[in-house]
Scaffold this active site. Structure first.
Site, PDB file in Angstrom:
ATOM      1  N   GLY B  29      21.118  13.996   4.169  1.00  0.00           N
ATOM      2  CA  GLY B  29      19.986  14.432   4.978  1.00  0.00           C
ATOM      3  C   GLY B  29      19.923  15.928   5.197  1.00  0.00           C
ATOM      4  O   GLY B  29      18.904  16.448   5.642  1.00  0.00           O
ATOM      5  N   CYS B 237      -2.972  -8.789  -1.372  1.00  0.00           N
ATOM      6  CA  CYS B 237      -3.475  -8.134  -2.574  1.00  0.00           C
ATOM      7  C   CYS B 237      -4.541  -9.015  -3.224  1.00  0.00           C
ATOM      8  O   CYS B 237      -4.313 -10.202  -3.450  1.00  0.00           O
ATOM      9  CB  CYS B 237      -2.328  -7.879  -3.552  1.00  0.00           C
ATOM     10  SG  CYS B 237      -2.884  -7.268  -5.157  1.00  0.00           S
ATOM     11  N   CYS B 240      -2.995 -10.053  -6.953  1.00  0.00           N
ATOM     12  CA  CYS B 240      -1.821 -10.918  -7.141  1.00  0.00           C
ATOM     13  C   CYS B 240      -1.506 -11.737  -5.902  1.00  0.00           C
ATOM     14  O   CYS B 240      -0.581 -12.546  -5.919  1.00  0.00           O
ATOM     15  CB  CYS B 240      -0.604 -10.093  -7.549  1.00  0.00           C
ATOM     16  SG  CYS B 240       0.177  -9.208  -6.188  1.00  0.00           S
ATOM     17  N   CYS B 262      -2.273  -3.935  -4.792  1.00  0.00           N
ATOM     18  CA  CYS B 262      -0.941  -3.331  -4.647  1.00  0.00           C
ATOM     19  C   CYS B 262      -0.966  -1.886  -5.123  1.00  0.00           C
ATOM     20  O   CYS B 262      -1.497  -1.586  -6.195  1.00  0.00           O
ATOM     21  CB  CYS B 262       0.093  -4.072  -5.490  1.00  0.00           C
ATOM     22  SG  CYS B 262       0.435  -5.751  -4.962  1.00  0.00           S
ATOM     23  N   CYS B 268       2.652  -5.513  -8.941  1.00  0.00           N
ATOM     24  CA  CYS B 268       1.455  -6.343  -9.010  1.00  0.00           C
ATOM     25  C   CYS B 268       1.354  -7.018 -10.383  1.00  0.00           C
ATOM     26  O   CYS B 268       1.127  -8.222 -10.491  1.00  0.00           O
ATOM     27  CB  CYS B 268       0.224  -5.461  -8.767  1.00  0.00           C
ATOM     28  SG  CYS B 268      -1.276  -6.363  -8.389  1.00  0.00           S
TER      29      CYS B 268
END
Lengths: 378, 289, 186
Positions: B29, B237, B240, B262, B268
């Site tokens: 980080g 979605c 899908c 998606c 997807c």
């Protein structure tokens, strides 16, 4: 039906082909050669070399041709090429006192050893469009003075002898290289000057102008402006001696600035310094003014909060390749982030509507503790 | 390909970037300064990610590039081509087959494995930058672990709006020490930051590299009574039928009709091949025919 | 300088270094993982993995300190020719190479609180390197890992300085593991 914009390889190829066609323009007009650009667009070539940090008029001319005259795009081409070059070593500092001057003017003395040499300047041209140029570009006979060869002493040296100008510390060690190590603040003057000399001309011009108009005014006179060629020398360890590896054109500007003294320094003149590749005097003068403004701390001056005094502001925003990249990237797809903002704004609006229906509950519900997890709030 | 060194960058530059990556992994980080080079694409187009990928790729890798979750967006295509040309690496659009994935703004839906590396393109690496413009000041804040400004900002959000008004680039705290910008991923993706793969972040213009090793604690900043919540459009979605993926919203007609699909095109596509069907899939198939 | 210094480097530097770096990065990202690396044939007592690490990470920008066990003319010549890295005292070193006993751990840079990355990385050759011994926990580790490391107390103290601290590469023949400062020694 509508299909989401998905670029794909073909779109990119087509865009590149179209770009090439646009660059060439009307094919019944003769094509520009790189030589023509190098010889006839010299000030554009100089700017590209200066801000591209690469002294190579031929490549700068090619970059200008390839970029359709967009100088920032040309500078970018040169920068990207420059980073791929192997690094053989560092040259000696160039000796500008030994410059063969094409131009050398001082605003502070009527005359001085070496003389005032006007050189090829726009200064006293009347800015009237020359329609003759549109017809043919023939030039008449020129009565040209030979460049001043040999030593042309710096005007500052004369002030120095009287002890009227601030003395600069002599530095023997090689300064850090802005292109090889990340910029760290506060930066040394050497690093600041590196950033300024490759900084955007327009940005520096505006910064310098702001100091003249009162944002950290520093009363600058051009003690000397000189343009000419200097030799570049370098030690070759394998040979054991120094060789001359070439000649470059430079513009150098030294300003002398009035200074009433501070808590730590007596009244004296101080300096600002500009040194730029090529004939680039607007840039060199701007650089000298900004350099001087950035020196407030070492001179014990007050921080007036002026933009040109703010080292971090100036150094982080002077580079036009960084700036243009980040600015223009906002035209790239951001629909994922925008979608998350859409959801957020819809939610906030729902909250406000719900609150409107039930006046007793504010948006925060009045029960917020403000206690952060993980002790982040410290 | 002989015109360029392997993966474009010269070896000394790669060593400098590699050293920065190792220090980044050792201090999760924390933003390691590095001498970013000018690349042949503009700053803002992913030069940081490209430099990190160039320092990490080996000839055996299979490389995937996504922008907004999709493999076929123009900039993803351009970066993929760059490495095909300069490193000769194999490329793929399948998340499961990729060993190195460079991404802009998304984390793939499919959980990454231990043998996968995710390289993020980062525009502004400093999570405190919009609260404090000075680098000198923000560096001091990180060194003192002084994150009060961030606390105040989030607090004000809640008292004004009743919720934290940050939808992407949502700040996280890494291993209980450094507050980090996860790049502009939607906050929906934040929980995935704790993963099995190695995550590397490159910010070219800002000259910073940082990293999150596998299985590292990554906590989205929040409050006890206003816990962090990853959000997405409240739909499935339309292609899908997935209900667990981040969705793009498309405007379909002049009447403002909407469709959701998606953002992760590979996710997807893989689902559709497996036989999953969304509400508008049939209509679209007819249209395409 | 003996001719040996010219031999034993990477044969195809960009490719060899890319593979070696993956091994080193994997080790640093996953403390406890032992990577096998190849491509260097350094003069003894420098092992293959330590040599690979030097070729992959060191150059004129990274001053090196050699512990007494490794401070031989052959090793110096090889590193000088292969990398151009200068040799310095511990306080200036970006990398150090030696055995556990002969590196003065208290003298290396630990980084500063503003720049904790400016700490030394120590390449330490061990007589053996196996997944037994000390228990490691922390970033990069799912649950716990084991590694045959010396001196739990010193390593524990180093972790206590976080975010400052030293980072270690432990090598043995052609194998290499890493211990970043984040790892807790249990």
């Amino acid at each position: 039906m509508y299909v989401a914009v998905k670029g794909g390889e073909r779109a990119i190829d087509n865009a590149h082909a179209w770009l090439a066609e646009e660059r060439r323009g009307d094919i019944s007009v003769p094509e520009l050669s790189v030589d023509q650009i190098r010889e006839q667009m010299t000030l554009a070539v100089n700017r590209v070399m200066a801000e591209g940090s690469l002294y190579d008029p031929e490549l700068a001319a090619l970059a200008i041709k390839q970029s359709r005259g967009d100088l920032i795009e040309a500078i970018f081409l040169i920068r990207a090429y420059r980073t791929t070059l192997p690094r053989f070593g560092g040259s000696h500092p160039v000796d500008t006192a030994a410059m063969d001057c094409d131009r050398r003017v001082s605003a502070t003395f009527k005359d001085a050893p070496g003389g005032q040499v006007l050189g090829p300047t726009f200064d006293y041209t009347h800015r009237l469009l020359d329609f003759q140029l549109a017809a043919d570009g023939q030039v008449g006979e020129v009565q040209k003075t030979e460049p001043n060869t040999g030593e042309t002493p710096h005007i500052m040296g004369f002030l120095d002898r009287e002890g009227l100008i601030q003395t600069e510390p002599e530095g023997a060690e090689a300064p850090d290289d802005l292109t090889r190590s990340p910029l760290e603040l506060p930066a040394s003057r050497a690093l600041r000057l590196q950033a300024l000399t490759r900084g955007d001309e327009g940005f520096l011009l505006s910064m310098a102008y702001s100091t003249q108009r009162g944002y950290a005014r520093n009363h600058a006179f051009v003690a000397e402006l000189r343009i000419g060629t200097v030799a570049v020398e370098m030690d070759i360890p394998e040979l054991g001696f120094t060789i001359d590896i070439g000649e470059i054109t430079l513009t150098e500007c030294e300003t002398v600035n009035q200074f009433m003294g501070s808590k730590t320094e007596p009244p004296q003149f101080t300096r600002g310094y500009g040194l730029v590749f090529g004939m680039t005097e607007r840039k060199a003068i701007s650089m000298a003014l900004v350099d001087r403004a950035l020196r407030w701390k070492e001179l014990g001056e007050d921080n007036l909060g002026a933009p040109a005094q703010d080292e971090e502001f100036v150094l982080y925003h002077a580079d036009n390749i960084q700036a243009t990249g980040f600015l223009e990237h906002i035209k790239l797809p951001h629909y994922v982030d925008f979608q998350s903002e859409l959801e957020l704004v819809r939610k906030l609006r729902r909250n406000v509507q719900a609150a409107g229906q039930d006046e007793s509950k504010g948006p925060s519900g009045g029960s917020f503790s403000g206690k952060m997890k993980e002790g982040v709030g410290s | 390909m002989t015109d360029y060194n392997f993966a474009y960058l010269d070896e000394q530059t790669k060593r400098m970037i590699r050293r920065a990556i190792l220090k980044g992994l050792a201090i999760p980080g924390y933003q390691v300064p590095f001498a970013s080079r000018e690349m042949p694409m503009p700053y803002g187009w992913g030069t940081g990610g490209v430099q990190v990928s160039a320092a990490v790729l080996t000839p055996e890798d299979r490389f995937k590039v996504i922008d907004q979750g999709a493999d076929d967006t123009t900039n993803a295509v351009s970066i993929r081509r760059f490495f095909e040309k300069t490193a000769g690496v194999a490329v793929t659009e399948a998340t499961a087959e990729a060993s190195v994935i460079q991404t802009r703004h998304r984390i793939p839906e499919l959980p990454l494995r231990e043998d996968q590396i995710l390289v993020y393109q980062v525009p502004i690496p400093e999570p405190l930058r919009f609260l404090e413009p000075s680098e000198v000041e923000t560096r001091k804040m990180h060194s003192l672990e002084e994150y009060g400004l961030m606390h105040v900002k989030l607090y004000e959000d809640i008292s004004q709006h009743g919720t934290i008004a940050t939808a992407y680039a949502y700040p996280v705290k890494v291993e209980g020490r450094y507050v980090m910008d996860p790049s502009p991923i939607p906050k929906f993706d934040n929980p995935k930051l704790e993963m099995a793969g190695v995550q590397l972040f490159g910010a070219g213009r800002e000259q910073r590299i940082y990293a999150v090793p596998p299985y590292t604690q990554v906590v989205s900043l929040d409050f006890d009574d206003y816990p962090f919540a990853p959000t997405k459009a409240d739909h499935a979605c339309d292609l899908c039928g997935a209900t667990d993926s981040y969705l793009d919203e498309l405007i379909m007609d002049d009447a403002g009709g909407r469709m959701f699909m998606c953002s992760d095109t590979d996710y997807c596509g893989t689902r559709r091949v497996a036989g999953h069907v969304g509400a508008q899939a049939a209509a679209l198939a007819e249209d395409a025919a | 300088m003996r001719a040996d210094a010219l031999a034993g480097g990477f044969i195809d530097p960009p490719i060899d270094a890319s593979r070696a770096f993956r091994g080193i990065m994997t080790a640093m990202a996953r403390p406890g993982t032992i990577s096998t690396v190849t491509g260097a044939l350094p003069p003894t007592p420098l092992g293959v993995a330590a040599g690979v690490a030097v070729l992959t990470l060191c150059d004129p920008d990274t001053p090196i300190f050699l512990g007494s066990s490794h401070d031989t003319q052959d090793v110096r010549d090889w590193i000088t020719f292969q990398t151009g890295a200068p040799f310095v005292s511990p306080a200036q070193a970006v990398f150090a190479i030696g055995m556990w006993g002969d590196l003065p751990l208290d003298e290396f840079s630990l980084g500063t609180s503003e720049y904790p990355d400016r700490s030394a990385t120590l390449i330490i050759e061990l007589p053996e390197l196996r997944n037994t011994g000390l228990t490691l926990k922390g970033p990069g580790i799912l649950g716990a890992a084991k590694l045959s490391l010396p001196d739990a107390q010193t390593l524990h103290r180093n972790h206590g300085l976080y975010p400052r601290g030293l980072d270690f590469l432990f090598t043995c023949a052609d194998r290499l593991a890493a211990l970043p400062r984040t790892t807790r020694i249990g």
